[in-house]
Design a protein around this motif. Structure first.
Motif, short mmCIF file in Angstrom:
data_model
loop_
_atom_site.label_atom_id
_atom_site.label_comp_id
_atom_site.label_asym_id
_atom_site.label_seq_id
_atom_site.Cartn_x
_atom_site.Cartn_y
_atom_site.Cartn_z
N PHE A 2 22.76 -58.04 51.58
CA PHE A 2 24.02 -57.29 51.57
C PHE A 2 24.75 -57.31 52.91
CE2 PHE A 2 21.58 -55.41 48.07
CZ PHE A 2 22.51 -55.50 47.05
N GLY A 3 24.00 -57.53 53.99
CA GLY A 3 24.62 -57.53 55.31
C GLY A 3 25.15 -58.87 55.76
N ALA A 4 24.50 -59.95 55.30
CA ALA A 4 24.93 -61.29 55.73
C ALA A 4 25.30 -62.20 54.56
CB ALA A 4 23.83 -61.94 56.56
N GLY A 5 24.95 -61.78 53.34
CA GLY A 5 25.25 -62.62 52.18
C GLY A 5 24.34 -63.82 52.06
N THR A 6 23.16 -63.73 52.69
CA THR A 6 22.19 -64.83 52.62
C THR A 6 20.80 -64.26 52.33
OG1 THR A 6 21.70 -64.73 55.01
CG2 THR A 6 23.49 -66.18 54.30
N TRP A 7 19.87 -65.15 51.97
CA TRP A 7 18.47 -64.77 51.82
C TRP A 7 17.62 -65.95 52.25
CZ3 TRP A 7 14.29 -65.36 47.92
CH2 TRP A 7 13.27 -64.42 48.12
N PHE A 8 16.80 -65.74 53.27
CA PHE A 8 16.05 -66.82 53.91
C PHE A 8 17.01 -67.93 54.35
CE2 PHE A 8 12.48 -64.86 51.68
CZ PHE A 8 11.51 -64.88 52.67
N GLY A 9 18.21 -67.52 54.77
CA GLY A 9 19.20 -68.46 55.27
C GLY A 9 20.04 -69.13 54.20
N MET A 10 19.70 -68.93 52.92
CA MET A 10 20.45 -69.55 51.82
C MET A 10 21.64 -68.66 51.45
SD MET A 10 17.33 -70.86 49.36
CE MET A 10 16.65 -69.20 49.18
N GLU A 11 22.81 -69.26 51.37
CA GLU A 11 24.01 -68.50 51.06
C GLU A 11 24.03 -68.04 49.60
OE1 GLU A 11 27.50 -70.67 52.12
OE2 GLU A 11 27.03 -70.67 54.28
N PRO B 191 26.42 -66.75 46.59
CA PRO B 191 27.83 -66.71 46.17
C PRO B 191 28.36 -65.29 46.07
CG PRO B 191 26.58 -68.26 44.82
CD PRO B 191 25.58 -67.53 45.65
N VAL B 192 29.62 -65.11 46.36
CA VAL B 192 30.32 -63.83 46.34
C VAL B 192 29.93 -62.97 47.54
CG1 VAL B 192 30.87 -61.72 45.07
CG2 VAL B 192 30.50 -63.86 43.82
N ASP C 94 30.95 -63.94 51.21
CA ASP C 94 32.32 -63.65 51.65
C ASP C 94 32.66 -62.17 51.57
OD1 ASP C 94 32.98 -66.38 52.12
OD2 ASP C 94 33.19 -66.66 49.94
N ASN C 95 31.74 -61.37 51.03
CA ASN C 95 31.99 -59.94 50.88
C ASN C 95 30.78 -59.12 51.36
OD1 ASN C 95 34.64 -59.89 49.12
ND2 ASN C 95 33.32 -61.44 48.21
N ASN C 96 30.25 -59.51 52.52
CA ASN C 96 29.07 -58.81 53.03
C ASN C 96 29.43 -57.48 53.70
OD1 ASN C 96 29.59 -59.48 55.96
ND2 ASN C 96 29.42 -61.55 55.12
N ILE C 97 28.41 -56.63 53.79
CA ILE C 97 28.58 -55.32 54.42
C ILE C 97 27.88 -55.38 55.77
CG2 ILE C 97 28.29 -52.83 54.11
CD1 ILE C 97 27.81 -53.46 51.10
N SER C 98 28.60 -55.68 56.81
CA SER C 98 28.00 -55.98 58.12
C SER C 98 27.19 -54.82 58.69
CB SER C 98 29.09 -56.39 59.11
OG SER C 98 30.06 -55.37 59.25
N ILE C 99 27.52 -53.59 58.30
CA ILE C 99 26.78 -52.44 58.85
C ILE C 99 25.31 -52.46 58.43
CG2 ILE C 99 27.18 -50.81 56.95
CD1 ILE C 99 27.63 -48.66 59.11
N MET C 100 24.99 -53.19 57.36
CA MET C 100 23.60 -53.27 56.89
C MET C 100 22.70 -53.97 57.89
SD MET C 100 23.55 -51.75 53.98
CE MET C 100 22.26 -52.32 52.91
N THR C 101 23.28 -54.84 58.71
CA THR C 101 22.48 -55.53 59.72
C THR C 101 22.43 -54.76 61.04
OG1 THR C 101 24.40 -56.84 60.46
CG2 THR C 101 23.01 -57.79 58.74
N MET C 102 23.11 -53.62 61.08
CA MET C 102 23.12 -52.79 62.28
C MET C 102 22.15 -51.63 62.12
SD MET C 102 27.23 -52.64 62.93
CE MET C 102 28.25 -54.12 62.82
#
Length: 232
Positions: free
Chosen positions: A155-164, A166-167, A170-178
């Protein structure tokens, strides 16, 4: 049959009932710091599990030799030796992971989970049981790290194990990585474990020294103070 059940209980305790992070709330600093990527969670989990397993077995083998007066310094020396070995292997073969984990890899030496299991379990049980305890705690630690990191990365970067994804990419919630996002997910995961166990996993019956990884350092003083406070 009872013996098999007992071994299975030792092995599975660390997954939910005594999960080192979500129930015992130990080792939370690296848990919050490095769980921005799922790959980091697997790397840290594997490193902690390896050190837990090796140190538990070694301390169990030496439990009748190490004097009570110097047991904590001896535990630290044993743990530090295995942490150094892990650090050298990661630096040599996984430089990207070493860079991602940074200072938190050598800081496994002072991880409360490892010292706590050495004091509470390995010091009182045979090597086989100590190995089972270490594996269970390590798996529980790794699963908690992976759950936390997966949610934050997806949810924070829109990836999982570096794999992008879809959706979400481009619509990640950056605060999740903070930090705020990390604390929020941490609280949610604790609530889920509490609900799944009907509150039994984190319920404390008393304030005795049993189960407290700091008991060796305070000689029971903190527990006595907590009992007095609870009585008032």
């Amino acid at each position: 049959m009872d013996m098999k059940n007992n071994k299975l209980k030792i092995l599975t305790n660390g997954i939910i009932k005594e999960n080192p992070i979500l129930v015992l709330i130990l080792g939370t600093c690296p848990f919050l710091a490095v769980t921005t990527q799922a790959s980091n969670a697997i790397g840290m989990g594997a490193a902690v599990t390896f050190v837990l397993l090796c140190s538990n077995v070694m301390i169990s083998l030496l439990r009748k030799i190490i004097s009570d007066k110097v047991r904590i310094p001896c535990y630290i020396v044993v743990i530090a030796s295995f942490v150094t070995l892990v650090q050298m292997i990661v630096k040599a073969f996984l430089p990207d992971l070493d860079k991602s984990l940074g200072l938190f890899l050598p800081l496994i030496v002072v991880n409360c989970i490892i010292l706590g299991r050495a004091e509470m379990f390995a010091n009182k049980n045979n090597p086989f049981d100590s190995a089972l305890d270490a594996i269970g705690m390590g798996v529980g630690y790794t699963l908690a790290m992976l759950a936390m990191a997966s949610i934050r990365e997806i949810f924070g970067a829109g990836t999982w194990f570096g794999m992008e994804i879809p959706v979400l990419i481009d619509n990640n919630i950056s605060i999740m990585t903070m930090a705020p996002g990390g604390f929020a997910i941490f609280g949610i995961l604790i609530a889920i474990i509490n609900k799944a166990s009907n509150g039994k996993a984190i319920k404390r019956k008393d304030f005795s020294c049993e189960g407290c990884p700091s008991a060796a350092a305070c000689n029971g003083q903190n527990c006595a103070e907590k009992r007095e406070a609870a009585a008032k």
